[in-house]
Structure formats: structure tokens, C-alpha cells
Design an enzyme around this catalytic site. Structure first.
Site, PDB file in Angstrom:
ATOM      1  N   ILE A   1       4.217   9.509  -7.455  1.00 43.47           N
ATOM      2  CA  ILE A   1       5.356   9.746  -8.340  1.00 43.47           C
ATOM      3  C   ILE A   1       5.308   8.854  -9.593  1.00 43.47           C
ATOM      4  O   ILE A   1       5.909   9.171 -10.612  1.00 43.47           O
ATOM      5  CB  ILE A   1       6.677   9.530  -7.544  1.00 43.47           C
ATOM      6  CG1 ILE A   1       7.813  10.342  -8.119  1.00 43.47           C
ATOM      7  CG2 ILE A   1       7.029   8.056  -7.417  1.00 43.47           C
ATOM      8  CD1 ILE A   1       9.024  10.437  -7.202  1.00 43.47           C
TER       9      ILE A   1
ATOM     10  N   GLN B   1       1.882  -3.634  -0.605  1.00 41.62           N
ATOM     11  CA  GLN B   1       2.386  -2.428   0.075  1.00 41.62           C
ATOM     12  C   GLN B   1       3.898  -2.339  -0.072  1.00 41.62           C
ATOM     13  O   GLN B   1       4.616  -3.318   0.164  1.00 41.62           O
ATOM     14  CB  GLN B   1       2.004  -2.463   1.569  1.00 41.62           C
ATOM     15  CG  GLN B   1       2.382  -1.184   2.307  1.00 41.62           C
ATOM     16  CD  GLN B   1       1.861  -1.143   3.744  1.00 41.62           C
ATOM     17  OE1 GLN B   1       1.371  -2.145   4.262  1.00 41.62           O
ATOM     18  NE2 GLN B   1       1.999  -0.001   4.383  1.00 41.62           N
TER      19      GLN B   1
ATOM     20  N   HIS C   1      -1.321   4.760   3.472  1.00 40.70           N
ATOM     21  CA  HIS C   1      -1.723   5.743   2.471  1.00 40.70           C
ATOM     22  C   HIS C   1      -2.907   5.206   1.706  1.00 40.70           C
ATOM     23  O   HIS C   1      -2.957   4.036   1.337  1.00 40.70           O
ATOM     24  CB  HIS C   1      -0.562   6.061   1.519  1.00 40.70           C
ATOM     25  CG  HIS C   1       0.168   4.857   1.024  1.00 40.70           C
ATOM     26  ND1 HIS C   1       1.098   4.183   1.790  1.00 40.70           N
ATOM     27  CD2 HIS C   1       0.101   4.197  -0.148  1.00 40.70           C
ATOM     28  CE1 HIS C   1       1.572   3.161   1.108  1.00 40.70           C
ATOM     29  NE2 HIS C   1       0.974   3.137  -0.066  1.00 40.70           N
ATOM     30  N   LEU C   2      -3.848   6.100   1.481  1.00 42.38           N
ATOM     31  CA  LEU C   2      -5.011   5.791   0.663  1.00 42.38           C
ATOM     32  C   LEU C   2      -4.684   6.220  -0.758  1.00 42.38           C
ATOM     33  O   LEU C   2      -4.417   7.396  -1.009  1.00 42.38           O
ATOM     34  CB  LEU C   2      -6.192   6.592   1.217  1.00 42.38           C
ATOM     35  CG  LEU C   2      -7.628   6.119   1.005  1.00 42.38           C
ATOM     36  CD1 LEU C   2      -7.818   4.680   1.469  1.00 42.38           C
ATOM     37  CD2 LEU C   2      -8.572   7.048   1.750  1.00 42.38           C
TER      38      LEU C   2
HETATM   39  P1  AMP Z   1       2.069   0.996  -2.067  1.00 40.63           P
HETATM   40  O1  AMP Z   1       2.720   0.104  -3.087  1.00 40.63           O
HETATM   41  O2  AMP Z   1       0.597   0.757  -1.878  1.00 40.63           O
HETATM   42  O3  AMP Z   1       2.822   0.993  -0.754  1.00 40.63           O
HETATM   43  O4  AMP Z   1       2.154   2.463  -2.659  1.00 40.63           O
HETATM   44  C1  AMP Z   1       3.298   3.244  -2.562  1.00 40.63           C
HETATM   45  C2  AMP Z   1       3.163   4.324  -3.597  1.00 40.63           C
HETATM   46  O5  AMP Z   1       4.068   5.367  -3.292  1.00 40.63           O
HETATM   47  C3  AMP Z   1       3.466   3.865  -5.026  1.00 40.63           C
HETATM   48  O6  AMP Z   1       2.328   4.053  -5.854  1.00 40.63           O
HETATM   49  C4  AMP Z   1       4.660   4.751  -5.445  1.00 40.63           C
HETATM   50  O7  AMP Z   1       4.607   5.126  -6.783  1.00 40.63           O
HETATM   51  C5  AMP Z   1       4.511   5.934  -4.495  1.00 40.63           C
HETATM   52  N1  AMP Z   1       5.711   6.680  -4.197  1.00 40.63           N
HETATM   53  C6  AMP Z   1       6.935   6.191  -3.859  1.00 40.63           C
HETATM   54  N2  AMP Z   1       7.810   7.188  -3.616  1.00 40.63           N
HETATM   55  C7  AMP Z   1       7.124   8.350  -3.794  1.00 40.63           C
HETATM   56  C8  AMP Z   1       7.468   9.733  -3.697  1.00 40.63           C
HETATM   57  N3  AMP Z   1       8.699  10.137  -3.344  1.00 40.63           N
HETATM   58  N4  AMP Z   1       6.521  10.648  -3.969  1.00 40.63           N
HETATM   59  C9  AMP Z   1       5.280  10.262  -4.336  1.00 40.63           C
HETATM   60  N5  AMP Z   1       4.878   8.973  -4.427  1.00 40.63           N
HETATM   61  C10 AMP Z   1       5.792   8.033  -4.170  1.00 40.63           C
END
Ligand code: AMP
Ligand code: ZN
Length: 118
Positions: free
Chosen positions: A35, A98, A104-105
Site C-alpha cells: 500500500i 517489522q 511477508h516477503l
Molecule cells: P514490514 O514493515 O516489513 O512489517 O512491512 C509491512 C508492509 O505492509 C509495509 O511495507 C506496509 O506498507 C504494508 N502494508 C500495510 N498495510 C497494508 C495493506 N492494507 N495493504 C497492503 N500493504 C500494506
């Protein structure tokens, strides 16, 4: 540190309870656009089953990790970046950056990526 499945944002995306731009899906894995993209192409590739962090990977569930990379390989070809290159990275806990506690990759591509990351 971990959320249960019911409150997990990415479990909700798996269940299609909240929308996402899905780019790849199999029985075990789903990938969708981040997002808040950090590169021209930024997908998140996740297992459909809830695993909070890398620390929760064990011999019982580690098979899924290969499937995440298999999805990355396919997405690279689908996106036309397999030759130019891309990066996949998984953050773990606070110091790893995180923020969503369903593994998630990150799949990043479409520009020269810096090394080392910040
Ligand atoms: P991390 O910081 O490695 O846990 O990555 C989490 C990722 O999820 C971040 O890059 C956010 O931009 C993404 N994210 C959060 N909410 C959403 C959502 N609803 N749809 C798509 N990506 C998201
Ligand atoms: Zn989850």
C-alpha cells in the site's frame, strides 16, 4: 509480539475481508501490492496460514518458505524484472523493521536498490 488470526491484517487480506491488489495466488500463497510502495514494483508475498515472525518458523511449517520464493521467481518473470534484478527481504521484529506480524516477503524492483539497506 504476535496477533491472533482474527485481528491480523494480512489474514483479513487472505480471507478477502479487506481489499488488496492481488497479483499472484495459489492454494498456499498470496501476493499483493504494498500500500506504500518503496520501489516502482513492491509486492508482499505471504503464506495463507498465519505465521507471526521468522522466529515462528520450524520444521513443521518451513515448507511454505520455499513456496514464497517460488512465487517471487514467478512474479519476477511476470513483471519483466528477472533479468534486471530485484530484491526479496523479510523483516523480523522491532530492530528488523517489522510492523505487520504475519510473515511477508517484500519483493522490490524497478530501480537500482541500495546496499546496505538503512
Ligand atoms: P514490514 O514493515 O516489513 O512489517 O512491512 C509491512 C508492509 O505492509 C509495509 O511495507 C506496509 O506498507 C504494508 N502494508 C500495510 N498495510 C497494508 C495493506 N492494507 N495493504 C497492503 N500493504 C500494506
Ligand atoms: Zn495473519
Amino acid at each position: 509480539m504476535s496477533e491472533d488470526n482474527e485481528n491480523c491484517l494480512f489474514c483479513k487480506i487472505v480471507k478477502k475481508q479487506i481489499p488488496a491488489e492481488i497479483v499472484f495466488e495459489t492454494k498456499e500463497v498470496i501476493a499483493f501490492c504494498d500500500i506504500d510502495p518503496k520501489a516502482p514494483i513492491h509486492y508482499l508475498i505471504i503464506p495463507k496460514t498465519h505465521i507471526s515472525t521468522i522466529n515462528d518458523i520450524s520444521e513443521e511449517n518451513s515448507e511454505i518458505i520455499g513456496l514464497l520464493y517460488e512465487a517471487a521467481s514467478k512474479l519476477a518473470v511476470m513483471s519483466g524484472v528477472d533479468k534486471d534484478g530485484y530484491r526479496v527481504v523479510m523483516n523480523c521484529n522491532k530492530d528488523g523493521g517489522q510492523t505487520v506480524y504475519h510473515i511477508h516477503l517484500h519483493f522490490l524492483a524497478g530501480r537500482q536498490l541500495n546496499w546496505p539497506p538503512g
